[in-house]
Design an enzyme around this catalytic site. Sequence first.
Site, short mmCIF file in Angstrom:
data_model
loop_
_atom_site.label_atom_id
_atom_site.label_comp_id
_atom_site.label_asym_id
_atom_site.label_seq_id
_atom_site.Cartn_x
_atom_site.Cartn_y
_atom_site.Cartn_z
N THR A 57 0.81 -1.22 0.00
CA THR A 57 0.00 0.00 0.00
C THR A 57 0.85 1.27 0.00
O THR A 57 1.99 1.26 0.51
CB THR A 57 -0.88 0.02 1.27
OG1 THR A 57 -1.52 1.29 1.39
CG2 THR A 57 -0.06 -0.19 2.53
N TYR A 78 -1.59 -0.08 10.31
CA TYR A 78 -1.87 -0.73 9.02
C TYR A 78 -0.65 -0.61 8.10
O TYR A 78 -0.13 -1.60 7.58
CB TYR A 78 -3.11 -0.11 8.38
CG TYR A 78 -3.29 -0.50 6.94
CD1 TYR A 78 -3.63 -1.80 6.59
CD2 TYR A 78 -3.09 0.43 5.91
CE1 TYR A 78 -3.76 -2.17 5.26
CE2 TYR A 78 -3.23 0.07 4.58
CZ TYR A 78 -3.56 -1.23 4.26
OH TYR A 78 -3.68 -1.59 2.95
#
Length: 326
Positions: free
Chosen positions: A118, A142
């Site tokens: 990501t 995350y």
Amino acid sequence: MSVNVLVTGGAGYIGSHACKALRVAGYNPVAYDNLSSGHEWAVKWGPLERGDILDFTRLIEVLNCYKPLAVMHFAGLIAVGESVEHPERYYRNNVIGSLSLLQAMREVGVNNVIFSSTAAVYGLPKEAPINETSLEKPINPYGETKLIVERVLRDFGVAYGLNWTALRYFNAAGADPASETGEAHDPETHLIPIIIESIQGKRDRLTVYGADYDTPDGTCIRDYIHVSDLADAHVAALNRLRRGGSSGSYNLGNGAGFSVREVINTAQTVTGKIVPVTYGARRRGDPAVLVADASRATHELSWRPKISSLDEIIRTAWAWHSRTWI
Ligand code: UFG
């Protein structure tokens, strides 16, 4: 007999699009999913094997059964806000789960992995667009968990000869152009589906998180990349590893930024409907601008987005959310 590829999280949003892309490219995608957030209806292009990446015995069983050429690893938790509140869940699922998968792959002798990473590995970047040499400084658990797994891949590559590719998505958006699969998160936190649900009356309105950023119209700018283009990049990465290409990390984006207001305006044009909007406070941890320099992927993976206009991206999402099945 087509070649098997194990797709963890194959019943999820990006994973199911990857299964379709693999099938189109002649592979047999085996979805491995615990169905905690994925959907059985999204598994259409190969078998579904229910299982958790933390379940080592089950992983070994499925890997031994299919002897896949490679693993595409999408399974993981993805909500930034939740990761701040419940970091334990994120380190357990995303880091320990990935370690469990990699250990099982070693045991069975599967040596190729494509990992779902990501743009959150960059945190709050100072420049735009960002390339892969930019500082990696996640600002939430995350992003940390994804970066840790990238480090694990790098070190396993050096020590054990694992071939790996990490694909750093910017803002995944849209749906399969044939509406055979699409986005269905619960709860939904992403901008485009929330805009569509607001138009459809499934929620009251869209709250714009901040209109006082240092951007031309005050709202945040993001690089929206079509989910089918992301899926194609996975197949391109797999084919490159098969040809003996080197391991590494790649940004995946269109290289064009759109503000929240621009996304709203485009959605209104595409759908011919008004988006009910309210303006709220900034959301914690949102960078003002996040735009990819994806030239490394363009050159080394021979990949180029096909559905690159925001209009088209939103059109596919609108078609998906307007479907009549399920
Ligand atoms: N936004 C709103 N209102 C909403 C939802 C979103 O104004 O109800 C705004 C956000 O503030 C942001 C933009 O719309 O400016 C896009 O937000 P998304 O939640 O759709 O996506 P993010 O950019 O926050 O997240 C994406 C990926 C994450 C990844 C992150 C990296 O979905 O997985 O980029 O920063 F971690």
